[in-house]
Design an enzyme around this catalytic site. Structure first.
Site, PDB file in Angstrom:
ATOM      1  CG  ASP A   9      49.108  12.671 106.744  1.00  0.00           C
ATOM      2  OD1 ASP A   9      49.903  12.540 105.797  1.00  0.00           O
ATOM      3  OD2 ASP A   9      48.447  13.709 106.929  1.00  0.00           O
ATOM      4  CE  LYS A  31      49.998  14.709 102.894  1.00  0.00           C
ATOM      5  NZ  LYS A  31      50.481  15.820 103.685  1.00  0.00           N
ATOM      6  CG  ASP A  58      51.874  17.536 100.778  1.00  0.00           C
ATOM      7  OD1 ASP A  58      52.566  18.445 100.289  1.00  0.00           O
ATOM      8  OD2 ASP A  58      51.233  17.659 101.842  1.00  0.00           O
ATOM      9  CE  LYS A  60      53.459  20.765 103.102  1.00  0.00           C
ATOM     10  NZ  LYS A  60      52.866  19.441 103.283  1.00  0.00           N
ATOM     11  CG  PHE A  61      59.717  18.422  95.446  1.00  0.00           C
ATOM     12  CD1 PHE A  61      59.902  17.360  96.316  1.00  0.00           C
ATOM     13  CD2 PHE A  61      59.230  18.163  94.169  1.00  0.00           C
ATOM     14  CE1 PHE A  61      59.616  16.052  95.926  1.00  0.00           C
ATOM     15  CE2 PHE A  61      58.939  16.860  93.772  1.00  0.00           C
ATOM     16  CZ  PHE A  61      59.131  15.810  94.643  1.00  0.00           C
ATOM     17  CG  ASP A  63      67.508  20.807  97.557  1.00  0.00           C
ATOM     18  OD1 ASP A  63      68.531  21.484  97.326  1.00  0.00           O
ATOM     19  OD2 ASP A  63      67.520  19.782  98.246  1.00  0.00           O
ATOM     20  CB  THR A  67      68.070  19.219  94.014  1.00  0.00           C
ATOM     21  OG1 THR A  67      69.488  19.352  94.008  1.00  0.00           O
ATOM     22  CG2 THR A  67      67.658  18.100  94.930  1.00  0.00           C
ATOM     23  CB  THR A 113      46.738  25.349 106.940  1.00  0.00           C
ATOM     24  OG1 THR A 113      47.175  23.990 106.792  1.00  0.00           O
ATOM     25  CG2 THR A 113      46.243  25.852 105.604  1.00  0.00           C
ATOM     26  CD  GLN A 184      46.252  21.912 109.455  1.00  0.00           C
ATOM     27  OE1 GLN A 184      46.796  23.004 109.319  1.00  0.00           O
ATOM     28  NE2 GLN A 184      46.446  20.916 108.601  1.00  0.00           N
ATOM     29  NE  ARG A 205      45.766  15.869 112.025  1.00  0.00           N
ATOM     30  CZ  ARG A 205      46.573  16.833 112.433  1.00  0.00           C
ATOM     31  NH1 ARG A 205      47.222  16.702 113.574  1.00  0.00           N
ATOM     32  NH2 ARG A 205      46.734  17.920 111.719  1.00  0.00           N
TER      33      ARG A 205
END
Ligand code: C5P
Length: 235
Positions: A9, A31, A58, A60-61, A63, A67, A113, A184, A205
């Protein structure tokens, strides 16, 4: 054996490459999520592959079925190992994604989470996180989803409640003892995850924000090595 997925990230390709260079001898799975993919797209995925890693995309589809099915096809072209999909997208969406052939593994998000009962209440007034996670996990499983993303705190419960389903578990919200939880809320230590024989843990992190990310990753890996998966026989 529990595998560690490091959540990249970060906002720049340079930072991504620094982390990959530091971690590649110890970590295989990475990720690439909303931040890095929105900023750098395919380049960010290719960089992990160049360093010999595998990608959990990641995004997170969530839709309409067509799609999402098309997005899964595109993820296959990127060569990623797994993609995430929101289980609350429902049966038709999950089936449309699962029917794509060939495709990456599909890992289904249950309840983030970062949420607990209190956060769920305005959305689903009578739902508790645990039973909501269970219903979504079952929905994913019966519609061809390959793994369940939840907190490690729910894994034992799900194994008991859905014991006829041999699920793979992917658990974010991992924090070494004493580490800051940040945003979290349903957290578990890497040792606890290894003891439970969880398939994959997603750690961001605690590694990427550490002064020495390699050291942080090695500490997590060695703490897991010493944790025996004692709960396996209670599955
Ligand atoms: O930094 P941290 O260890 O909290 O990062 C956890 C990662 O796992 C983040 O990249 C987040 O997007 C992801 N994730 C999560 N909860 C989920 C699914 C994915 O925290 N249910």
């Amino acid at each position: 054996m529990t595998q560690v997925i490091v959540a990249l990230d970060v906002d720049t390709i340079m930072r991504e490459e620094q982390l990959l260079t530091q971690l590649k001898d110890n970590v295989t799975f990475y990720k690439v999520g909303l931040q890095l993919f929105t900023a750098h797209g395919k380049r960010a995925v290719d960089l992990v592959h160049k360093h010999g890693g595998k990608v959990f995309l990641d995004l997170k589809f969530h839709d309409i079925p067509q799609t999402v099915a098309h997005a899964v096809k595109e993820a296959q072209k990127l060569g990623v190992y797994a993609v995430s999909i929101h289980l609350c997208g429902g049966r038709d969406m999950l089936r449309a994604a699962a029917e794509i052939e060939p495709r990456p593994k599909l890992w289904g998000v249950t309840v983030l989470t970062s949420m607990q009962d209190r956060d769920l209440r305005p959305l689903h007034p009578h739902a508790k996180v645990a039973s909501f996670v269970k219903n979504l996990a079952r929905l994913g499983w019966v519609n061809g989803i390959d793994g369940t993303i939840c907190s490690g705190l729910e894994v034992q419960y799900l194994r008991k409640a859905l014991k006829h389903l041999d699920m793979k578990f992917i658990t974010p919200g991992i924090r070494p003892a004493g580490a800051a939880a940040n945003d979290q809320k349903r957290v578990m230590t890497p040792e606890q995850a290894a003891e439970l024989g969880i398939d994959y843990i997603v750690v961001g992190r605690p590694i990427t924000h550490a002064a020495d990310p390699l050291r942080a990753a090695q500490d997590i890996l060695s703490s897991m090595k010493h944790a025996a998966p004692h709960s396996l026989e209670t599955r």
